[in-house]
Design a protein around this motif. Structure first.
Motif, mmCIF file in Angstrom:
data_model
loop_
_atom_site.group_PDB
_atom_site.id
_atom_site.type_symbol
_atom_site.label_atom_id
_atom_site.label_comp_id
_atom_site.label_asym_id
_atom_site.label_seq_id
_atom_site.Cartn_x
_atom_site.Cartn_y
_atom_site.Cartn_z
ATOM 1 N N MET A 1 0.833 -1.197 0.000
ATOM 2 C CA MET A 1 0.000 0.000 0.000
ATOM 3 C C MET A 1 0.871 1.252 0.000
ATOM 4 S SD MET A 1 -2.667 1.197 2.958
ATOM 5 C CE MET A 1 -2.575 2.947 3.311
ATOM 6 N N GLU A 2 0.445 2.256 -0.802
ATOM 7 C CA GLU A 2 1.159 3.539 -0.824
ATOM 8 C C GLU A 2 1.043 4.208 0.544
ATOM 9 O OE1 GLU A 2 2.811 5.239 -3.140
ATOM 10 O OE2 GLU A 2 2.510 3.986 -4.892
ATOM 11 N N PRO A 3 2.054 4.993 0.947
ATOM 12 C CA PRO A 3 1.955 5.695 2.229
ATOM 13 C C PRO A 3 0.767 6.654 2.250
ATOM 14 C CG PRO A 3 4.195 5.823 1.346
ATOM 15 C CD PRO A 3 3.327 5.253 0.267
ATOM 16 N N VAL A 4 0.209 6.846 3.444
ATOM 17 C CA VAL A 4 -0.827 7.857 3.649
ATOM 18 C C VAL A 4 -0.213 9.223 3.353
ATOM 19 C CG1 VAL A 4 -2.219 8.993 5.449
ATOM 20 C CG2 VAL A 4 -2.071 6.491 5.379
ATOM 21 N N ILE A 5 -0.974 10.118 2.737
ATOM 22 C CA ILE A 5 -0.514 11.492 2.530
ATOM 23 C C ILE A 5 -1.063 12.354 3.668
ATOM 24 C CG2 ILE A 5 -0.626 13.540 1.050
ATOM 25 C CD1 ILE A 5 -0.898 11.638 -1.344
ATOM 26 N N LEU A 6 -0.174 12.956 4.439
ATOM 27 C CA LEU A 6 -0.570 13.821 5.548
ATOM 28 C C LEU A 6 -0.634 15.261 5.052
ATOM 29 C CD1 LEU A 6 -1.110 14.377 8.581
ATOM 30 C CD2 LEU A 6 1.379 14.492 8.894
ATOM 31 N N ALA A 7 -1.838 15.834 5.054
ATOM 32 C CA ALA A 7 -2.046 17.203 4.556
ATOM 33 C C ALA A 7 -1.835 18.218 5.677
ATOM 34 C CB ALA A 7 -3.454 17.329 3.968
ATOM 35 N N SER A 8 -0.712 18.095 6.376
ATOM 36 C CA SER A 8 -0.428 18.958 7.528
ATOM 37 C C SER A 8 1.074 19.092 7.705
ATOM 38 C CB SER A 8 -1.045 18.365 8.802
ATOM 39 O OG SER A 8 -0.558 19.013 9.956
#
Length: 198
Positions: A1-8
């Protein structure tokens, strides 16, 4: 799974995701934070959705995008990040010896092909401070620690000595209720709740 993108850009949120073992990359949102809600839980949910959807529109492929926002709520007022040392001191003066609530809103968007699922929730933690005198407040403000934090304090830093009681999730006060996030990611069908076992 691709890493989660953190919008912070929050270093505290990065640390919490690292502690949890959730694989992620950072892509901060610069979306304008426009509030239309009045209830604290709805405010943070709305702001987390704004950040998350801003980045979701800019990335391609099957990804999970994560946005979060934290506020301090006291006597009917939202306390954000102080803009001056004077404002930081005033916030701490009002909170000392009393109980306030910390709300964090979290939104994650799961994108698979042309299909997107939006998941939003919020968490509340009650925090009680010991009384503080003016010299203690002044010294803490001069440390510089309060200036990028909602409510003008960092529970994980030097301010820990003034925290009398916490009711709820400690990590929620730091900036991300990571245990609830893990459960919500699992419920949404994210393998292993996003935790990398590499």
């Amino acid at each position: 799974m691709e890493p989660v993108i953190l919008a912070s850009a929050s270093p505290r949120r990065r640390e919490l995701l690292q502690q949890a073992g959730i694989s992620f990359e950072v892509r901060p949102s610069d979306a304008e934070e426009t509030i239309t809600k009045t209830e604290p839980s709805e405010i943070v949910e709305e702001l987390s959705f704004l950040k998350c959807s801003d980045i979701a529109e800019k990335v391609r492929g099957d990804r999970v995008i994560l946005g979060a926002d934290t506020i301090v709520f006291f006597q009917g007022k939202v306390l954000g990040k102080p803009s001056t040392k004077q404002e930081a001191a005033e916030m701490l003066e009002s909170l000392q010896g009393k109980t306030h609530e910390v709300y964090t809103g979290v939104t994650f968007i799961v994108r698979k092909g042309k299909h997107s699922e939006v998941h939003t929730f919020s968490e509340k933690t009650a925090v009680t401070f010991y009384p503080m005198n003016r010299e203690e407040i002044r010294a803490y403000v001069e440390s510089g620690e309060p200036m990028d934090k909602a409510g003008a304090y960092g529970i994980q830093g030097r301010f820990a000595v003034f925290v009398k009681e916490i009711r709820g999730d400690y990590n929620n006060v730091v900036g991300l209720p990571v245990s609830r996030l893990y459960q919500e990611l699992k419920r949404a069908g994210i393998p292993g709740g996003g935790i990398s076992h590499v």
